[in-house]
Scaffold this motif. Structure first.
Motif, PDB file in Angstrom:
ATOM      1  N   LEU A   1      11.429   5.458   2.723  1.00  9.67           N
ATOM      2  CA  LEU A   1      10.853   4.339   1.687  1.00  9.67           C
ATOM      3  C   LEU A   1       9.951   4.902   0.696  1.00  9.67           C
ATOM      4  CD1 LEU A   1       9.504   2.167   4.468  1.00  9.67           C
ATOM      5  CD2 LEU A   1      11.493   1.713   3.167  1.00  9.67           C
ATOM      6  N   PRO A   2      10.286   4.521  -0.417  1.00  8.83           N
ATOM      7  CA  PRO A   2       9.212   4.754  -1.628  1.00  8.83           C
ATOM      8  C   PRO A   2       7.883   3.887  -1.533  1.00  8.83           C
ATOM      9  CG  PRO A   2      10.845   3.068  -2.187  1.00  8.83           C
ATOM     10  CD  PRO A   2      11.310   3.389  -0.837  1.00  8.83           C
ATOM     11  N   LEU A   3       6.920   4.560  -2.169  1.00 10.27           N
ATOM     12  CA  LEU A   3       5.692   3.912  -1.889  1.00 10.27           C
ATOM     13  C   LEU A   3       5.611   2.492  -2.338  1.00 10.27           C
ATOM     14  CD1 LEU A   3       2.659   4.553  -1.398  1.00 10.27           C
ATOM     15  CD2 LEU A   3       2.316   4.922  -3.787  1.00 10.27           C
ATOM     16  N   HIS A   4       6.346   2.113  -3.523  1.00 14.30           N
ATOM     17  CA  HIS A   4       6.371   0.627  -3.860  1.00 14.30           C
ATOM     18  C   HIS A   4       6.791  -0.445  -2.724  1.00 14.30           C
ATOM     19  CE1 HIS A   4      10.471   1.436  -5.321  1.00 14.30           C
ATOM     20  NE2 HIS A   4      10.579   0.272  -4.985  1.00 14.30           N
ATOM     21  N   GLU A   5       7.537   0.200  -1.707  1.00 14.54           N
ATOM     22  CA  GLU A   5       8.208  -0.630  -0.538  1.00 14.54           C
ATOM     23  C   GLU A   5       7.256  -0.564   0.757  1.00 14.54           C
ATOM     24  OE1 GLU A   5      12.201   0.059   0.395  1.00 14.54           O
ATOM     25  OE2 GLU A   5      12.848   0.143  -1.733  1.00 14.54           O
ATOM     26  N   ILE A   6       6.309   0.403   0.542  1.00 14.37           N
ATOM     27  CA  ILE A   6       5.314   0.636   1.616  1.00 14.37           C
ATOM     28  C   ILE A   6       4.222  -0.281   1.623  1.00 14.37           C
ATOM     29  CG2 ILE A   6       3.915   2.285   2.858  1.00 14.37           C
ATOM     30  CD1 ILE A   6       5.835   4.230   2.263  1.00 14.37           C
ATOM     31  N   THR A   7       3.394  -0.099   0.275  1.00 10.95           N
ATOM     32  CA  THR A   7       2.528  -0.933   0.049  1.00 10.95           C
ATOM     33  C   THR A   7       2.315  -2.327   0.186  1.00 10.95           C
ATOM     34  OG1 THR A   7       2.097   0.957  -1.928  1.00 10.95           O
ATOM     35  CG2 THR A   7       0.604  -1.124  -1.737  1.00 10.95           C
ATOM     36  N   PRO A   8       3.477  -3.187   0.097  1.00 11.68           N
ATOM     37  CA  PRO A   8       3.356  -4.480   0.344  1.00 11.68           C
ATOM     38  C   PRO A   8       3.239  -4.846   1.728  1.00 11.68           C
ATOM     39  CG  PRO A   8       5.035  -4.070  -1.081  1.00 11.68           C
ATOM     40  CD  PRO A   8       4.644  -2.909  -0.708  1.00 11.68           C
ATOM     41  N   GLN A   9       3.498  -4.063   2.529  1.00  8.79           N
ATOM     42  CA  GLN A   9       3.269  -3.922   4.199  1.00  8.79           C
ATOM     43  C   GLN A   9       1.770  -4.159   4.630  1.00  8.79           C
ATOM     44  OE1 GLN A   9       6.021  -4.638   6.054  1.00  8.79           O
ATOM     45  NE2 GLN A   9       7.212  -4.237   4.136  1.00  8.79           N
ATOM     46  N   PHE A  10       0.928  -3.662   3.668  1.00  7.58           N
ATOM     47  CA  PHE A  10      -0.562  -3.461   3.933  1.00  7.58           C
ATOM     48  C   PHE A  10      -1.563  -4.534   3.189  1.00  7.58           C
ATOM     49  CE2 PHE A  10       1.657   0.165   5.168  1.00  7.58           C
ATOM     50  CZ  PHE A  10       1.294   0.516   6.585  1.00  7.58           C
ATOM     51  N   GLN A  11      -2.625  -4.531   3.786  1.00 10.13           N
ATOM     52  CA  GLN A  11      -3.771  -5.251   2.659  1.00 10.13           C
ATOM     53  C   GLN A  11      -4.696  -4.430   2.067  1.00 10.13           C
ATOM     54  OE1 GLN A  11      -4.473  -8.864   2.926  1.00 10.13           O
ATOM     55  NE2 GLN A  11      -2.395  -8.950   3.873  1.00 10.13           N
ATOM     56  N   MET A  12      -4.079  -3.436   1.457  1.00 12.53           N
ATOM     57  CA  MET A  12      -4.821  -2.583   0.682  1.00 12.53           C
ATOM     58  C   MET A  12      -3.914  -2.141  -0.362  1.00 12.53           C
ATOM     59  SD  MET A  12      -4.723   0.737   3.354  1.00 12.53           S
ATOM     60  CE  MET A  12      -5.357  -0.025   4.708  1.00 12.53           C
ATOM     61  N   GLY A  13      -4.521  -1.232  -1.452  1.00 12.24           N
ATOM     62  CA  GLY A  13      -3.774  -0.825  -2.357  1.00 12.24           C
ATOM     63  C   GLY A  13      -3.015   0.466  -2.393  1.00 12.24           C
ATOM     64  N   ARG A  14      -2.170   0.729  -3.527  1.00 10.75           N
ATOM     65  CA  ARG A  14      -1.251   1.926  -3.375  1.00 10.75           C
ATOM     66  C   ARG A  14      -2.049   3.130  -3.199  1.00 10.75           C
ATOM     67  NH1 ARG A  14       3.544   1.426  -6.876  1.00 10.75           N
ATOM     68  NH2 ARG A  14       4.413   3.512  -6.883  1.00 10.75           N
ATOM     69  N   THR A  15      -3.215   3.334  -3.820  1.00 14.36           N
ATOM     70  CA  THR A  15      -4.091   4.304  -3.960  1.00 14.36           C
ATOM     71  C   THR A  15      -4.612   4.733  -2.536  1.00 14.36           C
ATOM     72  OG1 THR A  15      -4.767   4.184  -6.146  1.00 14.36           O
ATOM     73  CG2 THR A  15      -6.244   5.799  -4.715  1.00 14.36           C
ATOM     74  N   ALA A  16      -4.922   3.574  -1.718  1.00 14.19           N
ATOM     75  CA  ALA A  16      -5.342   3.721  -0.202  1.00 14.19           C
ATOM     76  C   ALA A  16      -3.932   4.217   0.340  1.00 14.19           C
ATOM     77  CB  ALA A  16      -5.882   2.713   0.276  1.00 14.19           C
TER      78      ALA A  16
END
Length: 106
Positions: A32-47
Motif C-alpha cells: 500500500l502507498p501512504l495515501h491509501e494507508i492514511t485514511p484508515q487512521f484518525q491522524m495525519g500523514r506525518t504521524a
C-alpha cells in the motif's frame, strides 16, 4: 556515531495500537502507498509516516519507491520472535491449568 537507521526491538514496535493496526492492514493488502494507508487512521500523514518508520526499524515493514510514490509491505518474519515468546507462555499456562485441574479433581 550518527546513524540515521536504528534497529528497534520488535516488541517495542508492536507495543503501540496504531502500529499493530498498520501491521494488520499491511497483512491484508499486498502493498500500500501512504495515501491509501492514511485514511484508515484518525491522524495525519506525518504521524503515520513516523509509525511506519518505527516498523521499518524493527524490520516489520519494507518499502519501495514507485515513481514519486512510496509503497509499504509487511515483512512478517520478525513476528516469529513474538510467536516463540508467546508460545513459551502458552505452554506454561497450559501446564498450570492441568495441574490445577488435577488438584481440583482430587
Amino acid at each position: 556515531m550518527n546513524n540515521t537507521y536504528q534497529e528497534r526491538d520488535v516488541f517495542v514496535a508492536i507495543a503501540d495500537p496504531t502500529r499493530r493496526k498498520l501491521i494488520r492492514l499491511l497483512a491484508v493488502a499486498e502493498e500500500l502507498p501512504l495515501h491509501e494507508i492514511t485514511p484508515q487512521f484518525q491522524m495525519g500523514r506525518t504521524a503515520i509516516s513516523k509509525h511506519l518508520t518505527i516498523l521499518k526499524e524493527a524490520d516489520l515493514v519494507t518499502n519501495r519507491k514507485l515513481g514519486r510514490e512510496t509503497r509499504y509491505r509487511l515483512n512478517p518474519a520478525p513476528l516469529q520472535e513474538v510467536k516463540d515468546w508467546l508460545s513459551f507462555y502458552e505452554n506454561f499456562w497450559n501446564e498450570r491449568a492441568k495441574l490445577l485441574k488435577n488438584i481440583l479433581e482430587e
